[in-house]
Enzyme design. Sequence first.
Site, PDB file in Angstrom:
ATOM      1  N   ASN A 218      45.723  34.130  32.314  1.00 31.33           N
ATOM      2  CA  ASN A 218      44.553  34.605  32.827  1.00 31.33           C
ATOM      3  C   ASN A 218      43.465  33.507  32.907  1.00 31.33           C
ATOM      4  O   ASN A 218      43.109  33.052  31.902  1.00 31.33           O
ATOM      5  CB  ASN A 218      44.226  35.667  32.049  1.00 31.33           C
ATOM      6  CG  ASN A 218      42.746  36.380  32.414  1.00 31.33           C
ATOM      7  OD1 ASN A 218      41.959  35.734  33.411  1.00 31.33           O
ATOM      8  ND2 ASN A 218      42.324  37.625  32.188  1.00 31.33           N
TER       9      ASN A 218
ATOM     10  N   CYS B 167      35.484  37.738  34.634  1.00 32.00           N
ATOM     11  CA  CYS B 167      36.892  37.608  35.682  1.00 32.00           C
ATOM     12  C   CYS B 167      36.664  37.990  37.307  1.00 32.00           C
ATOM     13  O   CYS B 167      37.542  37.833  37.950  1.00 32.00           O
ATOM     14  CB  CYS B 167      38.053  38.369  35.114  1.00 32.00           C
ATOM     15  SG  CYS B 167      38.556  37.476  33.492  1.00 32.00           S
TER      16      CYS B 167
ATOM     17  N   HIS C 241      42.965  39.615  40.696  1.00 30.06           N
ATOM     18  CA  HIS C 241      42.796  38.883  39.285  1.00 30.06           C
ATOM     19  C   HIS C 241      44.053  38.891  38.520  1.00 30.06           C
ATOM     20  O   HIS C 241      44.396  39.994  38.081  1.00 30.06           O
ATOM     21  CB  HIS C 241      41.508  39.370  38.768  1.00 30.06           C
ATOM     22  CG  HIS C 241      41.413  38.930  37.128  1.00 30.06           C
ATOM     23  ND1 HIS C 241      41.701  37.592  37.135  1.00 30.06           N
ATOM     24  CD2 HIS C 241      41.315  39.521  36.297  1.00 30.06           C
ATOM     25  CE1 HIS C 241      41.357  37.260  35.881  1.00 30.06           C
ATOM     26  NE2 HIS C 241      41.258  38.723  35.106  1.00 30.06           N
TER      27      HIS C 241
HETATM   28  O1  UT7 Z   1      40.455  39.684  32.465  1.00 29.54           O
HETATM   29  C1  UT7 Z   1      39.813  40.547  32.081  1.00 29.54           C
HETATM   30  C2  UT7 Z   1      40.610  41.667  31.929  1.00 29.54           C
HETATM   31  N1  UT7 Z   1      41.542  41.658  30.898  1.00 29.54           N
HETATM   32  C3  UT7 Z   1      42.397  42.261  30.912  1.00 29.54           C
HETATM   33  O2  UT7 Z   1      42.938  43.085  31.605  1.00 29.54           O
HETATM   34  C4  UT7 Z   1      43.572  42.453  29.600  1.00 29.54           C
HETATM   35  C5  UT7 Z   1      43.680  43.588  29.290  1.00 29.54           C
HETATM   36  N2  UT7 Z   1      44.629  43.936  28.268  1.00 29.54           N
HETATM   37  C6  UT7 Z   1      45.957  43.550  28.149  1.00 29.54           C
HETATM   38  O3  UT7 Z   1      46.337  42.962  28.767  1.00 29.54           O
HETATM   39  C7  UT7 Z   1      46.766  44.041  26.998  1.00 29.54           C
HETATM   40  O4  UT7 Z   1      46.103  45.446  26.381  1.00 29.54           O
HETATM   41  C8  UT7 Z   1      47.142  43.130  25.577  1.00 29.54           C
HETATM   42  C9  UT7 Z   1      48.088  42.072  26.394  1.00 29.54           C
HETATM   43  C10 UT7 Z   1      46.157  42.333  25.536  1.00 29.54           C
HETATM   44  C11 UT7 Z   1      47.730  43.746  24.710  1.00 29.54           C
HETATM   45  O5  UT7 Z   1      49.050  44.555  25.264  1.00 29.54           O
HETATM   46  P1  UT7 Z   1      49.128  46.289  24.900  1.00 29.54           P
HETATM   47  O6  UT7 Z   1      50.640  46.669  25.645  1.00 29.54           O
HETATM   48  O7  UT7 Z   1      47.983  47.047  25.261  1.00 29.54           O
HETATM   49  O8  UT7 Z   1      49.605  46.045  23.307  1.00 29.54           O
HETATM   50  P2  UT7 Z   1      48.496  46.973  22.032  1.00 29.54           P
HETATM   51  O9  UT7 Z   1      47.249  46.123  22.217  1.00 29.54           O
HETATM   52  O10 UT7 Z   1      48.805  48.245  22.273  1.00 29.54           O
HETATM   53  O11 UT7 Z   1      49.153  46.409  20.794  1.00 29.54           O
HETATM   54  C12 UT7 Z   1      50.730  46.922  20.629  1.00 29.54           C
HETATM   55  C13 UT7 Z   1      51.466  46.087  19.432  1.00 29.54           C
HETATM   56  C14 UT7 Z   1      50.472  46.389  18.153  1.00 29.54           C
HETATM   57  O12 UT7 Z   1      50.890  46.635  17.030  1.00 29.54           O
HETATM   58  P3  UT7 Z   1      51.171  48.062  16.466  1.00 29.54           P
HETATM   59  O13 UT7 Z   1      49.642  48.512  15.996  1.00 29.54           O
HETATM   60  O14 UT7 Z   1      51.998  48.863  17.292  1.00 29.54           O
HETATM   61  O15 UT7 Z   1      51.886  47.776  15.108  1.00 29.54           O
HETATM   62  C15 UT7 Z   1      49.703  45.113  18.114  1.00 29.54           C
HETATM   63  O16 UT7 Z   1      49.502  44.571  17.122  1.00 29.54           O
HETATM   64  O17 UT7 Z   1      51.633  45.122  19.487  1.00 29.54           O
HETATM   65  C16 UT7 Z   1      50.622  44.408  18.812  1.00 29.54           C
HETATM   66  N3  UT7 Z   1      50.224  42.972  19.243  1.00 29.54           N
HETATM   67  C17 UT7 Z   1      51.323  41.970  19.270  1.00 29.54           C
HETATM   68  N4  UT7 Z   1      52.517  41.724  18.821  1.00 29.54           N
HETATM   69  C18 UT7 Z   1      53.125  40.507  19.100  1.00 29.54           C
HETATM   70  C19 UT7 Z   1      49.048  42.619  19.878  1.00 29.54           C
HETATM   71  N5  UT7 Z   1      49.191  41.463  20.127  1.00 29.54           N
HETATM   72  C20 UT7 Z   1      50.590  40.940  20.069  1.00 29.54           C
HETATM   73  C21 UT7 Z   1      51.062  39.642  20.186  1.00 29.54           C
HETATM   74  N6  UT7 Z   1      52.496  39.481  19.718  1.00 29.54           N
HETATM   75  N7  UT7 Z   1      50.516  38.541  20.836  1.00 29.54           N
END
Ligand code: UT7
Length: 361
Positions: A300, A128, A270
Amino acid sequence: MPDTTDQPVSFPTQPRPDRAAVLCGLAGWLPPRIVTNEELSQRLDTTDAWIRTRTGIGRRHIADPGQATSDLAVAAGRRALAAASREHVDAVIVTTTTPDRSCPATAPLVASRLGLTGAAAFDVSAVCTGFIYGLASAASLITARVADSVLLIGADTYSTIVDPQDRTTAIIFGDGAGAVVLRAGDAGEPGAVGHFDLGSDGTGEELITVAAGGSRQRSTPGPVDPGDEHFAMRGKEVYRHAVTRMAASARATLTLADCKVDDIDRLVPHQANLRILRTVADDLGLPAERLVVNVDTVGNTGAASIPLALADADTKHTLQPGERVLLTAFGGGLTWGSCLLTWPALPRTRHPHDSGGTRAA
Ligand code: UT7
């Protein structure tokens, strides 16, 4: 030069006073098919509300079956060349994580399809951060007098590597391409591509990866896990790195250019996740209204992310000639980079969402 300590360092590059690369054409292209959050929530355990709240994304564009990265790159490149009123450039750079093939590079094919057979053509791979690395490469070709003009295209079809059943990545990524034309000019002109900060930290290789398909997998005996063919990201760790690396790189570029945050009219990061973008702006002390955002409509788009955001903002007149614009990116590798420029008066082109035809307006 990079130092030899264990600490990852950035590689700052300075513009030369006598000759600079000047932005003279810009365009984006998005495949027509739009996938909404509602559509994703019909096949994945997710909701529109979760996706909007956690990422700021409302929809994304996805390439049709059979449509490859070069197809998107050619469409964006053709528009950028038309916008710059050019039929010829000395070099074509394509930056992508999803090349048509692992060999050869995608750029020579793109160049030929644009009627540029004979031009120097190569790919840049920095996930990215690809557009910033590509911009530094293009600018360096021009300042070193290797080329007088360069077409740089950031293009990705993440839909070809993302696991459609993985709700942590399938909701984030979209497909698209953005392109710029650079010409030789003076460092003082609007559009002169200014100071750069580039950096990497390969100890974070596993945070964003496609494990299969390369020499590491082919040189290892034993069967390949089918999941290894897909893009994998450790989202939470990546999130933390994205915030700290983009903010630090943006600051390093301001220091090199002897500028303050107050001097910056627009920050174009980005487009990873709206929360990340807002946190970076907040960390820098930059008012939220100076942040350029289009992640809501495209997701993204990897290497296409920054040129698509620029094209979106330019066609909507959010970017005004004379404004000081700071670009910053973070991606797999890990890699990061930033670049400062003064926005030029560019010929108008079609909005990236207008995917019909490729003629510049
Ligand atoms: O381009 C290169 C750079 N890329 C990035 O910068 C991406 C960076 N990361 C992110 O944008 C975020 O970490 C994500 C969007 C991927 C995830 O968001 P988050 O706020 O960090 O969520 P999380 O991983 O802490 O997950 C929170 C909860 C989890 O459930 P539990 O364990 O709390 O029960 C996940 O399983 O949300 C759950 N979860 C979802 N729920 C509904 C993860 N994905 C989803 C989803 N829908 N799509």
